[in-house]
Design a protein around this motif. Sequence first.
Motif, PDB file in Angstrom:
ATOM      1  N   GLY A   8      -5.830  -2.153 -11.469  1.00 33.05           N
ATOM      2  CA  GLY A   8      -7.061  -1.178 -11.393  1.00 33.05           C
ATOM      3  C   GLY A   8      -7.251  -1.657  -9.608  1.00 33.05           C
ATOM      4  N   CYS A   9      -8.178  -1.068  -8.722  1.00 34.46           N
ATOM      5  CA  CYS A   9      -8.403  -1.411  -7.764  1.00 34.46           C
ATOM      6  C   CYS A   9      -9.476  -0.012  -7.430  1.00 34.46           C
ATOM      7  CB  CYS A   9      -6.983  -1.233  -6.780  1.00 34.46           C
ATOM      8  SG  CYS A   9      -7.748  -1.363  -5.097  1.00 34.46           S
ATOM      9  N   LYS A  15      -4.219   0.146   1.784  1.00 34.29           N
ATOM     10  CA  LYS A  15      -2.578   1.044   1.957  1.00 34.29           C
ATOM     11  C   LYS A  15      -2.348   1.525   0.711  1.00 34.29           C
ATOM     12  CE  LYS A  15       1.679   1.174   3.919  1.00 34.29           C
ATOM     13  NZ  LYS A  15       3.109   0.259   4.311  1.00 34.29           N
ATOM     14  N   TYR A  16      -2.514   0.588  -0.318  1.00 34.64           N
ATOM     15  CA  TYR A  16      -2.316   0.861  -1.924  1.00 34.64           C
ATOM     16  C   TYR A  16      -2.506   1.434  -2.864  1.00 34.64           C
ATOM     17  CZ  TYR A  16       1.490  -2.037   0.831  1.00 34.64           C
ATOM     18  OH  TYR A  16       2.228  -2.209   1.494  1.00 34.64           O
ATOM     19  N   HIS A  17      -4.222   2.128  -2.175  1.00 34.23           N
ATOM     20  CA  HIS A  17      -4.987   2.375  -3.088  1.00 34.23           C
ATOM     21  C   HIS A  17      -4.653   4.356  -3.800  1.00 34.23           C
ATOM     22  CE1 HIS A  17      -8.453   4.515  -5.282  1.00 34.23           C
ATOM     23  NE2 HIS A  17      -8.183   3.197  -4.978  1.00 34.23           N
ATOM     24  N   ALA A  18      -4.811   4.811  -5.284  1.00 32.93           N
ATOM     25  CA  ALA A  18      -3.883   5.394  -5.460  1.00 32.93           C
ATOM     26  C   ALA A  18      -4.596   7.384  -5.538  1.00 32.93           C
ATOM     27  CB  ALA A  18      -3.836   5.478  -7.025  1.00 32.93           C
ATOM     28  N   GLY A  19      -5.849   6.985  -3.967  1.00 38.93           N
ATOM     29  CA  GLY A  19      -6.216   8.242  -3.741  1.00 38.93           C
ATOM     30  C   GLY A  19      -7.605   7.958  -4.660  1.00 38.93           C
ATOM     31  N   CYS A  24      -4.196   1.371  -8.202  1.00 40.76           N
ATOM     32  CA  CYS A  24      -3.074   0.674  -6.996  1.00 40.76           C
ATOM     33  C   CYS A  24      -1.318   1.017  -7.491  1.00 40.76           C
ATOM     34  CB  CYS A  24      -2.458  -0.726  -7.501  1.00 40.76           C
ATOM     35  SG  CYS A  24      -1.772  -2.056  -6.346  1.00 40.76           S
ATOM     36  N   THR A  25      -0.786   1.420  -6.534  1.00 42.20           N
ATOM     37  CA  THR A  25       0.233   1.877  -6.341  1.00 42.20           C
ATOM     38  C   THR A  25       1.586   0.734  -6.268  1.00 42.20           C
ATOM     39  OG1 THR A  25       0.509   2.354  -3.978  1.00 42.20           O
ATOM     40  CG2 THR A  25      -0.381   3.973  -5.308  1.00 42.20           C
ATOM     41  N   LEU A  26       1.468  -0.902  -5.556  1.00 41.73           N
ATOM     42  CA  LEU A  26       1.941  -1.524  -6.087  1.00 41.73           C
ATOM     43  C   LEU A  26       2.408  -1.575  -7.856  1.00 41.73           C
ATOM     44  CD1 LEU A  26       0.772  -3.265  -4.040  1.00 41.73           C
ATOM     45  CD2 LEU A  26       2.632  -2.291  -3.437  1.00 41.73           C
ATOM     46  N   ASP A  27       3.848  -2.471  -7.827  1.00 41.82           N
ATOM     47  CA  ASP A  27       3.806  -2.777  -9.253  1.00 41.82           C
ATOM     48  C   ASP A  27       4.147  -4.122  -9.526  1.00 41.82           C
ATOM     49  OD1 ASP A  27       5.964  -0.190  -9.776  1.00 41.82           O
ATOM     50  OD2 ASP A  27       7.365  -1.557  -8.342  1.00 41.82           O
ATOM     51  N   HIS A  28       3.357  -4.657  -8.398  1.00 44.21           N
ATOM     52  CA  HIS A  28       2.852  -6.060  -8.698  1.00 44.21           C
ATOM     53  C   HIS A  28       2.341  -7.043  -7.669  1.00 44.21           C
ATOM     54  CE1 HIS A  28       5.853  -8.051  -6.459  1.00 44.21           C
ATOM     55  NE2 HIS A  28       5.412  -8.659  -5.683  1.00 44.21           N
ATOM     56  N   ILE A  29       0.940  -7.385  -7.674  1.00 41.19           N
ATOM     57  CA  ILE A  29       0.196  -7.770  -6.257  1.00 41.19           C
ATOM     58  C   ILE A  29      -0.059  -9.301  -6.432  1.00 41.19           C
ATOM     59  CG2 ILE A  29      -1.555  -5.918  -6.335  1.00 41.19           C
ATOM     60  CD1 ILE A  29      -3.671  -7.953  -8.366  1.00 41.19           C
ATOM     61  N   ASP A  30      -0.189  -9.745  -5.447  1.00 38.42           N
ATOM     62  CA  ASP A  30      -0.182 -11.411  -5.636  1.00 38.42           C
ATOM     63  C   ASP A  30      -1.733 -11.648  -5.249  1.00 38.42           C
ATOM     64  OD1 ASP A  30       2.120 -11.957  -4.996  1.00 38.42           O
ATOM     65  OD2 ASP A  30       2.825 -10.992  -2.837  1.00 38.42           O
ATOM     66  N   SER A  48      -1.835  -9.434  -1.212  1.00 36.90           N
ATOM     67  CA  SER A  48      -1.366  -7.906  -1.216  1.00 36.90           C
ATOM     68  C   SER A  48      -1.879  -6.745  -0.217  1.00 36.90           C
ATOM     69  CB  SER A  48      -0.938  -6.964  -2.311  1.00 36.90           C
ATOM     70  OG  SER A  48       0.143  -8.020  -3.560  1.00 36.90           O
ATOM     71  N   PHE A  49      -3.082  -6.663  -0.001  1.00 32.89           N
ATOM     72  CA  PHE A  49      -4.142  -5.763   0.565  1.00 32.89           C
ATOM     73  C   PHE A  49      -3.572  -5.455   2.252  1.00 32.89           C
ATOM     74  CE2 PHE A  49      -7.348  -4.965   3.736  1.00 32.89           C
ATOM     75  CZ  PHE A  49      -7.702  -4.113   3.010  1.00 32.89           C
ATOM     76  N   VAL A  50      -3.582  -4.379   2.476  1.00 34.00           N
ATOM     77  CA  VAL A  50      -2.826  -4.382   3.454  1.00 34.00           C
ATOM     78  C   VAL A  50      -4.159  -2.820   4.075  1.00 34.00           C
ATOM     79  CG1 VAL A  50      -1.033  -2.454   5.172  1.00 34.00           C
ATOM     80  CG2 VAL A  50      -0.766  -4.156   3.349  1.00 34.00           C
ATOM     81  N   LYS A  51      -4.498  -2.649   4.926  1.00 28.89           N
ATOM     82  CA  LYS A  51      -5.057  -2.064   5.415  1.00 28.89           C
ATOM     83  C   LYS A  51      -4.446  -0.526   5.588  1.00 28.89           C
ATOM     84  CE  LYS A  51      -9.141  -0.879   9.293  1.00 28.89           C
ATOM     85  NZ  LYS A  51      -9.791   0.189   9.053  1.00 28.89           N
ATOM     86  N   SER A  52      -5.361   0.305   5.090  1.00 34.18           N
ATOM     87  CA  SER A  52      -4.534   2.046   5.311  1.00 34.18           C
ATOM     88  C   SER A  52      -4.767   2.573   6.456  1.00 34.18           C
ATOM     89  CB  SER A  52      -4.680   3.018   4.306  1.00 34.18           C
ATOM     90  OG  SER A  52      -6.245   2.642   4.406  1.00 34.18           O
TER      91      SER A  52
END
Length: 52
Positions: A8-9, A15-19, A24-30, A48-52
């Motif tokens: 959940g996010c 960048k990886y938020h599902a809109g 989350c759209t990633l398979d895993h997070i750190d 794993s956060f990357v600014k969109s």
Amino acid sequence: MHTNSSIGCNVTECKYHAGSKNLCTLDHIDVVKHTQKADTVECTDCGSFVKS
């Protein structure tokens, strides 16, 4: 778009938020810590956060 229902996010600025879904759209997070020992939730973040 692939979404991961196990992560959940609500960080829409990522960048990886599902809109339209709070997922989350990633398979895993750190998960990372900011201190040598993580005693509270404030000591950790999604590495794993990357600014969109």
